[in-house]
Design an enzyme around this catalytic site. Structure first.
Site, PDB file in Angstrom:
ATOM      1  N   ASN A   9       0.866  -1.187   0.000  1.00 48.26           N
ATOM      2  CA  ASN A   9       0.000   0.000   0.000  1.00 48.26           C
ATOM      3  C   ASN A   9       0.898   1.231   0.000  1.00 48.26           C
ATOM      4  O   ASN A   9       1.466   1.584   1.033  1.00 48.26           O
ATOM      5  CB  ASN A   9      -0.903  -0.038   1.243  1.00 48.26           C
ATOM      6  CG  ASN A   9      -1.748   1.212   1.380  1.00 48.26           C
ATOM      7  OD1 ASN A   9      -1.824   2.033   0.447  1.00 48.26           O
ATOM      8  ND2 ASN A   9      -2.388   1.369   2.531  1.00 48.26           N
ATOM      9  N   LYS A  11       0.073   4.257  -0.422  1.00 44.67           N
ATOM     10  CA  LYS A  11      -0.604   5.454   0.124  1.00 44.67           C
ATOM     11  C   LYS A  11      -0.363   6.663  -0.780  1.00 44.67           C
ATOM     12  O   LYS A  11      -0.159   6.500  -1.985  1.00 44.67           O
ATOM     13  CB  LYS A  11      -0.143   5.689   1.569  1.00 44.67           C
ATOM     14  CG  LYS A  11      -0.255   4.416   2.425  1.00 44.67           C
ATOM     15  CD  LYS A  11      -0.070   4.643   3.890  1.00 44.67           C
ATOM     16  CE  LYS A  11      -0.233   3.313   4.616  1.00 44.67           C
ATOM     17  NZ  LYS A  11      -0.163   3.444   6.063  1.00 44.67           N
ATOM     18  N   HIS A  95      -9.505   1.079   4.762  1.00 46.12           N
ATOM     19  CA  HIS A  95      -8.239   1.335   5.448  1.00 46.12           C
ATOM     20  C   HIS A  95      -8.467   2.319   6.601  1.00 46.12           C
ATOM     21  O   HIS A  95      -9.275   3.235   6.486  1.00 46.12           O
ATOM     22  CB  HIS A  95      -7.202   1.887   4.465  1.00 46.12           C
ATOM     23  CG  HIS A  95      -5.836   1.926   5.063  1.00 46.12           C
ATOM     24  ND1 HIS A  95      -5.426   2.930   5.899  1.00 46.12           N
ATOM     25  CD2 HIS A  95      -4.799   1.053   4.987  1.00 46.12           C
ATOM     26  CE1 HIS A  95      -4.188   2.676   6.309  1.00 46.12           C
ATOM     27  NE2 HIS A  95      -3.789   1.535   5.767  1.00 46.12           N
ATOM     28  N   GLU A  97      -6.894   4.769   7.606  1.00 45.67           N
ATOM     29  CA  GLU A  97      -6.709   6.190   7.273  1.00 45.67           C
ATOM     30  C   GLU A  97      -7.951   6.749   6.585  1.00 45.67           C
ATOM     31  O   GLU A  97      -8.287   7.922   6.760  1.00 45.67           O
ATOM     32  CB  GLU A  97      -5.440   6.360   6.422  1.00 45.67           C
ATOM     33  CG  GLU A  97      -4.192   6.177   7.273  1.00 45.67           C
ATOM     34  CD  GLU A  97      -2.986   5.636   6.523  1.00 45.67           C
ATOM     35  OE1 GLU A  97      -2.978   5.645   5.283  1.00 45.67           O
ATOM     36  OE2 GLU A  97      -2.037   5.182   7.213  1.00 45.67           O
ATOM     37  N   GLU A 167      -5.474  -4.892  10.507  1.00 48.01           N
ATOM     38  CA  GLU A 167      -4.489  -3.838  10.697  1.00 48.01           C
ATOM     39  C   GLU A 167      -4.797  -3.063  11.977  1.00 48.01           C
ATOM     40  O   GLU A 167      -5.617  -2.120  11.952  1.00 48.01           O
ATOM     41  CB  GLU A 167      -4.510  -2.870   9.502  1.00 48.01           C
ATOM     42  CG  GLU A 167      -4.201  -3.525   8.182  1.00 48.01           C
ATOM     43  CD  GLU A 167      -3.598  -2.527   7.213  1.00 48.01           C
ATOM     44  OE1 GLU A 167      -2.439  -2.701   6.839  1.00 48.01           O
ATOM     45  OE2 GLU A 167      -4.293  -1.549   6.863  1.00 48.01           O
ATOM     46  N   GLY A 173       2.164   2.508  10.763  1.00 42.70           N
ATOM     47  CA  GLY A 173       3.095   3.625  10.619  1.00 42.70           C
ATOM     48  C   GLY A 173       3.757   4.055  11.912  1.00 42.70           C
ATOM     49  O   GLY A 173       4.371   5.116  11.992  1.00 42.70           O
ATOM     50  N   SER A 213       3.223  -1.837  10.484  1.00 36.69           N
ATOM     51  CA  SER A 213       4.669  -1.852  10.735  1.00 36.69           C
ATOM     52  C   SER A 213       5.330  -3.198  10.432  1.00 36.69           C
ATOM     53  O   SER A 213       6.224  -3.650  11.162  1.00 36.69           O
ATOM     54  CB  SER A 213       4.971  -1.402  12.174  1.00 36.69           C
ATOM     55  OG  SER A 213       4.543  -0.058  12.363  1.00 36.69           O
TER      56      SER A 213
HETATM   57  P1  PGA Z   1       2.709   0.487   7.705  1.00 44.83           P
HETATM   58  O1  PGA Z   1       1.269   0.654   7.028  1.00 44.83           O
HETATM   59  O2  PGA Z   1       3.302  -0.780   7.163  1.00 44.83           O
HETATM   60  O3  PGA Z   1       3.476   1.708   7.284  1.00 44.83           O
HETATM   61  O4  PGA Z   1       2.496   0.422   9.176  1.00 44.83           O
HETATM   62  C1  PGA Z   1       0.446  -0.460   6.822  1.00 44.83           C
HETATM   63  C2  PGA Z   1      -0.845  -0.056   6.186  1.00 44.83           C
HETATM   64  O5  PGA Z   1      -1.347   1.027   6.486  1.00 44.83           O
HETATM   65  O6  PGA Z   1      -1.407  -0.799   5.367  1.00 44.83           O
END
Ligand code: PGA
Length: 253
Positions: A9, A11, A95, A97, A167, A173, A213
């Site tokens: 992803n 983003k 997601h 976000e 997630e 993140g 992460s």
């Molecule tokens: P990250 O994001 O690996 O940077 O923690 C994962 C995601 O949001 O799918």
């Protein structure tokens, strides 16, 4: 045996040059057997045509969102028909976000998932609890409510085209990964939910992937967990670490 799935992803990252470099130096050098691992990457919409034209054939393309509405007078949106028309097989929906910054509720995520599946797109459907949910012992309730809202919209058959991405919001993140045991606990809960709510076939065949992460350092320990069928990778999908993460999934199949 479920085929593993690794999603990248990206983003809202990358200029054109950065996406080109990522494709040329990382993605097109991935070596894996598609019978063992499915790999998909999700660039921003604007980069999709270039990525489709230049990506190695074993890697699929995904988008990070689709509209709740179909084609029509909806300024600024991109609809499922248009994504399908472009030959894009996958979409990431729900997601955290999107939920957190763009007000996507469980109901919206359920409806978007239905719309995408009705238009023959495959969906990575994201669920996960916030830190406060976990600390107050609400993890499974939160995830159950997220899954229930998706179930409400789908037919049993449509689950064949869904990958569930667990997630935990506190791990996205943040550099704070769920431990393999924490991840396995929730994955087992989701698998149990699939069995009781959708059926034995969905329980056995639905991939449940972990995101939050994931790095080249923790991927091997995570993938050993029984109910973990791959990853959704954010930050580490933007660099060469993604190669090691795909390799970790590949080596354990
Ligand atoms: P990250 O994001 O690996 O940077 O923690 C994962 C995601 O949001 O799918």
């Amino acid at each position: 045996m479920r085929r593993y799935f690794v999603g990248g992803n990206w983003k809202c990252n990358n200029t054109i040059a950065q996406t080109q470099s990522l494709i040329n130096t990382v993605i097109n050098r991935l070596v894996f057997d598609v019978a063992k691992v499915e790999v998909a990457v999700a660039p921003i919409f604007l980069h999709v045509p270039w990525v489709q034209a230049n990506i190695q054939k074993n890697v699929q393309v995904a988008v990070q969102n689709t509209s709740l509405t179909k084609m029509g007078a909806y300024t600024g949106e991109i609809s499922v028909e248009q994504v399908k028309d472009f030959g894009i097989p996958w979409v990431i929906l729900g997601h955290s976000e999107r939920r957190q910054y763009y007000g996507e509720t469980n109901e919206i995520v359920g409806k978007k998932t239905r719309l995408a599946l009705d238009h023959q797109l495959k969906v990575m459907a994201c669920v996960g609890e916030k830190l406060a949910d976990r600390e107050s012992g609400q993890t499974t309730q939160v995830i159950q409510a997220q899954l229930d809202s998706i179930k409400k919209e789908l037919t049993t058959e449509q689950w064949a085209n869904v990958v569930v991405a667990y997630e935990p919001v506190w791990a996205i993140g943040t550099g704070r990964t769920a431990s393999p045991e924490q991840a396995q606990d929730v994955h087992a809960f989701i698998r149990g939910w699939l069995k009781s709510q959708i059926g034995a076939q969905a329980e056995q065949q639905t991939r449940i992937i972990y995101g939050g992460s994931v790095t080249e350092k923790n991927a091997l320990d995570l993938i050993k967990q029984k109910d973990l069928d791959g990853f959704l990778v954010g930050g580490a999908a933007l660099k060469s670490a993604f190669t090691d993460i795909v390799a970790a999934a590949h080596s354990s199949r």
